[in-house]
Design a protein around this motif. Structure first.
Motif, PDB file in Angstrom:
ATOM      1  N   MET A   1       0.959  -1.446  -0.277  1.00  0.00           N
ATOM      2  CA  MET A   1       0.023  -0.033   0.176  1.00  0.00           C
ATOM      3  C   MET A   1       1.462   1.488   0.000  1.00  0.00           C
ATOM      4  O   MET A   1       2.033   1.175   0.800  1.00  0.00           O
ATOM      5  N   GLY A   2       0.720   2.544  -0.896  1.00  0.00           N
ATOM      6  CA  GLY A   2       0.886   3.389  -1.280  1.00  0.00           C
ATOM      7  C   GLY A   2       0.429   4.770   0.087  1.00  0.00           C
ATOM      8  O   GLY A   2      -0.745   4.269   0.567  1.00  0.00           O
ATOM      9  N   LEU A   3       0.789   5.778  -0.168  1.00  0.00           N
ATOM     10  CA  LEU A   3      -0.097   7.119   0.806  1.00  0.00           C
ATOM     11  C   LEU A   3      -1.624   7.406   0.048  1.00  0.00           C
ATOM     12  O   LEU A   3      -1.932   7.564   1.403  1.00  0.00           O
ATOM     13  N   THR A   4      -1.117   6.886  -1.074  1.00  0.00           N
ATOM     14  CA  THR A   4      -2.725   7.181  -1.648  1.00  0.00           C
ATOM     15  C   THR A   4      -4.064   6.153  -1.133  1.00  0.00           C
ATOM     16  O   THR A   4      -4.780   6.601   0.422  1.00  0.00           O
ATOM     17  N   SER A   5      -4.024   5.081  -1.089  1.00  0.00           N
ATOM     18  CA  SER A   5      -4.126   3.937  -0.499  1.00  0.00           C
ATOM     19  C   SER A   5      -4.638   4.107   0.992  1.00  0.00           C
ATOM     20  O   SER A   5      -5.401   4.285   2.171  1.00  0.00           O
ATOM     21  N   ASP A   6      -3.545   4.398   2.016  1.00  0.00           N
ATOM     22  CA  ASP A   6      -3.124   4.371   3.132  1.00  0.00           C
ATOM     23  C   ASP A   6      -4.284   6.027   4.042  1.00  0.00           C
ATOM     24  O   ASP A   6      -5.285   5.988   4.449  1.00  0.00           O
ATOM     25  N   GLY A   7      -4.421   6.604   2.031  1.00  0.00           N
ATOM     26  CA  GLY A   7      -5.167   8.130   2.771  1.00  0.00           C
ATOM     27  C   GLY A   7      -6.509   7.560   2.816  1.00  0.00           C
ATOM     28  O   GLY A   7      -7.494   8.455   3.444  1.00  0.00           O
ATOM     29  N   ILE A   8      -6.859   6.618   1.515  1.00  0.00           N
ATOM     30  CA  ILE A   8      -8.103   5.773   1.568  1.00  0.00           C
ATOM     31  C   ILE A   8      -8.860   5.673   2.644  1.00  0.00           C
ATOM     32  O   ILE A   8      -9.740   5.504   3.611  1.00  0.00           O
ATOM     33  N   LEU A   9      -8.137   4.840   3.432  1.00  0.00           N
ATOM     34  CA  LEU A   9      -8.177   3.840   4.775  1.00  0.00           C
ATOM     35  C   LEU A   9      -8.952   4.933   5.708  1.00  0.00           C
ATOM     36  O   LEU A   9      -9.768   5.555   6.409  1.00  0.00           O
ATOM     37  N   ALA A  10      -7.503   6.329   5.932  1.00  0.00           N
ATOM     38  CA  ALA A  10      -8.021   7.192   7.125  1.00  0.00           C
ATOM     39  C   ALA A  10      -9.024   7.816   6.834  1.00  0.00           C
ATOM     40  O   ALA A  10     -10.113   8.425   7.705  1.00  0.00           O
ATOM     41  N   VAL A  11      -9.612   8.488   5.408  1.00  0.00           N
ATOM     42  CA  VAL A  11     -10.659   9.033   5.323  1.00  0.00           C
ATOM     43  C   VAL A  11     -11.886   8.611   5.579  1.00  0.00           C
ATOM     44  O   VAL A  11     -12.844   9.029   6.190  1.00  0.00           O
ATOM     45  N   VAL A  12     -12.010   7.131   5.036  1.00  0.00           N
ATOM     46  CA  VAL A  12     -13.285   6.068   5.243  1.00  0.00           C
ATOM     47  C   VAL A  12     -13.617   5.889   7.379  1.00  0.00           C
ATOM     48  O   VAL A  12     -14.186   6.365   7.462  1.00  0.00           O
ATOM     49  N   ALA A  13     -11.929   5.969   7.638  1.00  0.00           N
ATOM     50  CA  ALA A  13     -12.054   6.346   8.927  1.00  0.00           C
ATOM     51  C   ALA A  13     -12.747   7.382   9.799  1.00  0.00           C
ATOM     52  O   ALA A  13     -13.958   7.374  10.403  1.00  0.00           O
ATOM     53  N   LEU A  14     -12.042   8.111   9.485  1.00  0.00           N
ATOM     54  CA  LEU A  14     -12.235   9.481   9.598  1.00  0.00           C
ATOM     55  C   LEU A  14     -13.966   9.860   9.902  1.00  0.00           C
ATOM     56  O   LEU A  14     -14.867  10.683   9.691  1.00  0.00           O
ATOM     57  N   GLY A  15     -14.400   9.082   8.726  1.00  0.00           N
ATOM     58  CA  GLY A  15     -15.824   9.479   7.717  1.00  0.00           C
ATOM     59  C   GLY A  15     -16.974   8.708   9.174  1.00  0.00           C
ATOM     60  O   GLY A  15     -17.817   9.161   9.339  1.00  0.00           O
ATOM     61  N   ALA A  16     -16.598   7.669   9.690  1.00  0.00           N
ATOM     62  CA  ALA A  16     -16.913   7.374  10.972  1.00  0.00           C
ATOM     63  C   ALA A  16     -17.051   7.807  11.561  1.00  0.00           C
ATOM     64  O   ALA A  16     -18.228   7.725  12.896  1.00  0.00           O
ATOM     65  N   PHE A  17     -16.055   8.224  12.603  1.00  0.00           N
ATOM     66  CA  PHE A  17     -16.288   9.297  13.326  1.00  0.00           C
ATOM     67  C   PHE A  17     -16.950  10.691  12.846  1.00  0.00           C
ATOM     68  O   PHE A  17     -17.730  11.004  14.311  1.00  0.00           O
ATOM     69  N   ALA A  18     -16.582  10.908  11.982  1.00  0.00           N
ATOM     70  CA  ALA A  18     -17.679  12.115  12.031  1.00  0.00           C
ATOM     71  C   ALA A  18     -18.774  11.635  11.851  1.00  0.00           C
ATOM     72  O   ALA A  18     -19.565  12.729  12.592  1.00  0.00           O
ATOM     73  N   GLY A  19     -19.284  10.659  11.427  1.00  0.00           N
ATOM     74  CA  GLY A  19     -21.085  10.373  11.273  1.00  0.00           C
ATOM     75  C   GLY A  19     -20.752   9.860  12.614  1.00  0.00           C
ATOM     76  O   GLY A  19     -22.820  10.528  12.791  1.00  0.00           O
ATOM     77  N   GLY A  20     -20.630   9.377  12.877  1.00  0.00           N
ATOM     78  CA  GLY A  20     -20.827   9.146  14.762  1.00  0.00           C
ATOM     79  C   GLY A  20     -21.515  10.386  15.641  1.00  0.00           C
ATOM     80  O   GLY A  20     -21.696  10.392  16.545  1.00  0.00           O
ATOM     81  N   LEU A  21     -20.368  11.545  15.423  1.00  0.00           N
ATOM     82  CA  LEU A  21     -20.369  12.384  16.036  1.00  0.00           C
ATOM     83  C   LEU A  21     -21.464  12.332  15.631  1.00  0.00           C
ATOM     84  O   LEU A  21     -22.728  14.525  16.229  1.00  0.00           O
ATOM     85  N   ALA A  22     -21.632  13.118  14.671  1.00  0.00           N
ATOM     86  CA  ALA A  22     -23.267  13.405  14.136  1.00  0.00           C
ATOM     87  C   ALA A  22     -24.267  13.064  14.578  1.00  0.00           C
ATOM     88  O   ALA A  22     -25.636  13.069  14.668  1.00  0.00           O
ATOM     89  N   VAL A  23     -24.558  11.851  14.555  1.00  0.00           N
ATOM     90  CA  VAL A  23     -25.646  10.792  14.733  1.00  0.00           C
ATOM     91  C   VAL A  23     -25.586  11.212  16.908  1.00  0.00           C
ATOM     92  O   VAL A  23     -26.905  11.163  16.644  1.00  0.00           O
TER      93      VAL A  23
END
Length: 113
Positions: A1-23
């Motif tokens: 994996m490279g920086l791009t795929s690491d970033g994608i995983l981080a953004v997906v995880a960030l979405g879970a936390f941001a979504g949880g905050l919204a919920v």
């Protein structure tokens, strides 16, 4: 994996936390946002000195999948247990990680030019 795929995983995880905050309908905690960010910076400083070992383990798809599942689990628990604190810390940690990735990507571009 490279920086791009690491970033994608981080953004997906960030979405879970941001979504949880919204919920949860709770505000960000600036102090826990900072704690999460500082935790990531501390981890990355230690991981940098052992980068070959870290990369060896991180390259395993199972490790990536479990890490992402763990992020979703922590976000889910955060919604129930301490939404402002846990979710803010997660957002701070992942936001700082994305900044670290951006700095590394920028440095690599400079070296290639």
């Amino acid at each position: 994996m490279g920086l791009t795929s690491d970033g994608i995983l981080a953004v997906v995880a960030l979405g879970a936390f941001a979504g949880g905050l919204a919920v949860a309908g709770t505000p960000l905690s600036v102090s826990f946002l900072a704690i999460g960010g500082l935790g990531t910076l501390a981890f990355e400083a230690v991981a940098f000195s052992h980068s070959e070992t870290v990369r060896h383990y991180w390259e395993r798809p199972a490790v990536q999948a479990v890490s992402l599942a763990g992020a979703f689990a922590i976000a889910g628990v955060g919604v129930i247990v301490a939404p402002s604190r846990l979710l803010s810390a997660g957002i701070g940690a992942l936001g700082a990680y994305l900044v670290v990735l951006a700095v590394v990507a920028s440095a690599r571009l400079e070296l290639n030019n």
